[in-house]
Design a protein around this motif. Sequence first.
Motif, PDB file in Angstrom:
ATOM      1  N   LYS A 257       0.833  -1.215   0.000  1.00 42.46           N
ATOM      2  CA  LYS A 257       0.000   0.000   0.000  1.00 42.46           C
ATOM      3  C   LYS A 257       0.859   1.253   0.000  1.00 42.46           C
ATOM      4  N   THR A 258       1.651   1.368  -1.061  1.00 46.10           N
ATOM      5  CA  THR A 258       2.497   2.544  -1.234  1.00 46.10           C
ATOM      6  C   THR A 258       2.445   2.978  -2.697  1.00 46.10           C
ATOM      7  N   MET A 259       3.240   3.991  -3.035  1.00 45.42           N
ATOM      8  CA  MET A 259       3.332   4.462  -4.418  1.00 45.42           C
ATOM      9  C   MET A 259       3.779   3.349  -5.369  1.00 45.42           C
ATOM     10  N   LEU A 260       4.489   2.354  -4.846  1.00 45.22           N
ATOM     11  CA  LEU A 260       4.954   1.244  -5.689  1.00 45.22           C
ATOM     12  C   LEU A 260       3.797   0.430  -6.257  1.00 45.22           C
ATOM     13  N   ASP A 261       2.640   0.487  -5.615  1.00 47.31           N
ATOM     14  CA  ASP A 261       1.487  -0.275  -6.126  1.00 47.31           C
ATOM     15  C   ASP A 261       0.900   0.351  -7.381  1.00 47.31           C
ATOM     16  N   ALA A 262       1.268   1.579  -7.675  1.00 47.47           N
ATOM     17  CA  ALA A 262       0.926   2.178  -8.975  1.00 47.47           C
ATOM     18  C   ALA A 262       2.108   2.076  -9.930  1.00 47.47           C
ATOM     19  N   LEU A 263       3.317   2.293  -9.419  1.00 43.70           N
ATOM     20  CA  LEU A 263       4.490   2.381 -10.283  1.00 43.70           C
ATOM     21  C   LEU A 263       4.965   1.023 -10.806  1.00 43.70           C
ATOM     22  N   CYS A 264       4.897  -0.030  -9.991  1.00 43.62           N
ATOM     23  CA  CYS A 264       5.376  -1.341 -10.455  1.00 43.62           C
ATOM     24  C   CYS A 264       4.514  -1.896 -11.600  1.00 43.62           C
ATOM     25  N   PRO A 265       3.173  -1.859 -11.497  1.00 42.95           N
ATOM     26  CA  PRO A 265       2.367  -2.285 -12.649  1.00 42.95           C
ATOM     27  C   PRO A 265       2.623  -1.412 -13.878  1.00 42.95           C
ATOM     28  N   ALA A 266       2.851  -0.119 -13.651  1.00 44.55           N
ATOM     29  CA  ALA A 266       3.147   0.782 -14.778  1.00 44.55           C
ATOM     30  C   ALA A 266       4.458   0.389 -15.453  1.00 44.55           C
ATOM     31  N   GLU A 267       5.455   0.037 -14.658  1.00 44.63           N
ATOM     32  CA  GLU A 267       6.754  -0.378 -15.228  1.00 44.63           C
ATOM     33  C   GLU A 267       6.585  -1.643 -16.069  1.00 44.63           C
ATOM     34  N   ARG A 268       5.811  -2.588 -15.579  1.00 41.28           N
ATOM     35  CA  ARG A 268       5.605  -3.824 -16.339  1.00 41.28           C
ATOM     36  C   ARG A 268       4.868  -3.536 -17.654  1.00 41.28           C
ATOM     37  N   ALA A 269       3.842  -2.695 -17.586  1.00 42.20           N
ATOM     38  CA  ALA A 269       3.075  -2.366 -18.790  1.00 42.20           C
ATOM     39  C   ALA A 269       3.939  -1.620 -19.800  1.00 42.20           C
ATOM     40  N   LEU A 270       4.767  -0.729 -19.307  1.00 40.57           N
ATOM     41  CA  LEU A 270       5.673   0.032 -20.173  1.00 40.57           C
ATOM     42  C   LEU A 270       6.659  -0.907 -20.868  1.00 40.57           C
ATOM     43  N   THR A 271       7.217  -1.819 -20.103  1.00 44.17           N
ATOM     44  CA  THR A 271       8.178  -2.777 -20.658  1.00 44.17           C
ATOM     45  C   THR A 271       7.529  -3.630 -21.739  1.00 44.17           C
ATOM     46  N   GLU A 272       6.335  -4.118 -21.451  1.00 45.80           N
ATOM     47  CA  GLU A 272       5.630  -4.976 -22.398  1.00 45.80           C
ATOM     48  C   GLU A 272       5.250  -4.204 -23.671  1.00 45.80           C
ATOM     49  N   ALA A 273       4.748  -2.997 -23.503  1.00 47.59           N
ATOM     50  CA  ALA A 273       4.303  -2.213 -24.667  1.00 47.59           C
ATOM     51  C   ALA A 273       5.479  -1.819 -25.550  1.00 47.59           C
ATOM     52  N   LEU A 274       6.557  -1.335 -24.949  1.00 50.61           N
ATOM     53  CA  LEU A 274       7.727  -0.937 -25.742  1.00 50.61           C
ATOM     54  C   LEU A 274       8.362  -2.158 -26.399  1.00 50.61           C
ATOM     55  N   GLY A 275       8.368  -3.272 -25.683  1.00 55.71           N
ATOM     56  CA  GLY A 275       8.903  -4.517 -26.249  1.00 55.71           C
ATOM     57  C   GLY A 275       8.084  -5.010 -27.422  1.00 55.71           C
ATOM     58  N   GLY A 276       6.802  -4.659 -27.422  1.00 53.11           N
ATOM     59  CA  GLY A 276       5.909  -5.070 -28.507  1.00 53.11           C
ATOM     60  C   GLY A 276       5.898  -4.107 -29.676  1.00 53.11           C
ATOM     61  N   GLY A 277       6.725  -3.059 -29.596  1.00 57.29           N
ATOM     62  CA  GLY A 277       6.850  -2.130 -30.718  1.00 57.29           C
ATOM     63  C   GLY A 277       6.049  -0.853 -30.596  1.00 57.29           C
ATOM     64  N   ALA A 278       5.382  -0.627 -29.469  1.00 63.67           N
ATOM     65  CA  ALA A 278       4.607   0.621 -29.287  1.00 63.67           C
ATOM     66  C   ALA A 278       5.553   1.824 -29.192  1.00 63.67           C
ATOM     67  N   ASP A 279       5.057   2.999 -29.598  1.00 61.58           N
ATOM     68  CA  ASP A 279       5.878   4.193 -29.385  1.00 61.58           C
ATOM     69  C   ASP A 279       5.707   4.639 -27.932  1.00 61.58           C
ATOM     70  N   LEU A 280       6.494   5.622 -27.517  1.00 59.06           N
ATOM     71  CA  LEU A 280       6.527   5.990 -26.102  1.00 59.06           C
ATOM     72  C   LEU A 280       5.176   6.491 -25.599  1.00 59.06           C
ATOM     73  N   LYS A 281       4.486   7.310 -26.393  1.00 60.16           N
ATOM     74  CA  LYS A 281       3.203   7.849 -25.921  1.00 60.16           C
ATOM     75  C   LYS A 281       2.176   6.726 -25.748  1.00 60.16           C
ATOM     76  N   GLU A 282       2.147   5.806 -26.716  1.00 61.36           N
ATOM     77  CA  GLU A 282       1.221   4.673 -26.618  1.00 61.36           C
ATOM     78  C   GLU A 282       1.571   3.811 -25.405  1.00 61.36           C
ATOM     79  N   ALA A 283       2.867   3.555 -25.218  1.00 58.93           N
ATOM     80  CA  ALA A 283       3.311   2.743 -24.080  1.00 58.93           C
ATOM     81  C   ALA A 283       2.972   3.420 -22.751  1.00 58.93           C
ATOM     82  N   LEU A 284       3.118   4.751 -22.721  1.00 60.93           N
ATOM     83  CA  LEU A 284       2.770   5.472 -21.489  1.00 60.93           C
ATOM     84  C   LEU A 284       1.269   5.384 -21.202  1.00 60.93           C
ATOM     85  N   GLY A 285       0.475   5.339 -22.256  1.00 60.59           N
ATOM     86  CA  GLY A 285      -0.963   5.159 -22.075  1.00 60.59           C
ATOM     87  C   GLY A 285      -1.268   3.831 -21.379  1.00 60.59           C
ATOM     88  N   LYS A 286      -0.560   2.783 -21.813  1.00 60.14           N
ATOM     89  CA  LYS A 286      -0.712   1.469 -21.168  1.00 60.14           C
ATOM     90  C   LYS A 286      -0.240   1.532 -19.717  1.00 60.14           C
TER      91      LYS A 286
END
Length: 207
Positions: A127-156
């Motif tokens: 129950k800290t800021m990490l509960d928002a940031l860690c899922p965001a990091e995983r989504a960012l990694t997956e989206a960029l790895g899948g070829g998304a551009d930065l804005k699209e990946a940030l949306g994920k």
Amino acid sequence: MIDNKKMCEILGAMAEKVQEQKDFLTELDNEIGDGDHGINLARGFAAVKEKMPSFADKDVGAILKVTGMTLVSTVGGASGPLYGTAFMKAGMACKGMAEIGGKEFLAAFSAAVAGIKQRGKSEEGEKTMLDALCPAERALTEALGGGADLKEALGKAVDAAEEGLVHTKDIIATKGRASYLGERSLGHQDPGATSSLLLLQVFEATL
């Protein structure tokens, strides 16, 4: 790509958003914390905004480093050292870079998250800021790895952070002031996870 001009634009928008949401963040913190999260964070980002004229000749890494140092020195409570560490670690990951793209942003974001974990001696699920940031990091990694551009990946990443934030209502706090409440912390939205989501939303919207 994000150059020093765009980074200043993003930081300025973050300062405005935090100021706008100051009372809401403080209200959330009143329920399970010290009741000063919004006030402290708004003071810190206002100080960053005051320094922005000096950022014109700095690279992206240097801007992030100064931002982190300013937050550490002006934001009270736990959030100052944590947000300050995050920006300083991101700045180290971007050291000497005139502009950054998706790959560099992910490296900086991951360094920021790792820095928060180390500084706070905490992990996702407490129950800290990490509960928002860690899922965001995983989504960012997956989206960029899948070829998304930065804005699209940030949306994920924003979507994942929002889900993580909602989940904080179902978690008993085991870190920080909220941990003193034990089971009474259930049902409350974590203020740190909330401000983390707000900053990510600003980053995505301003990019």
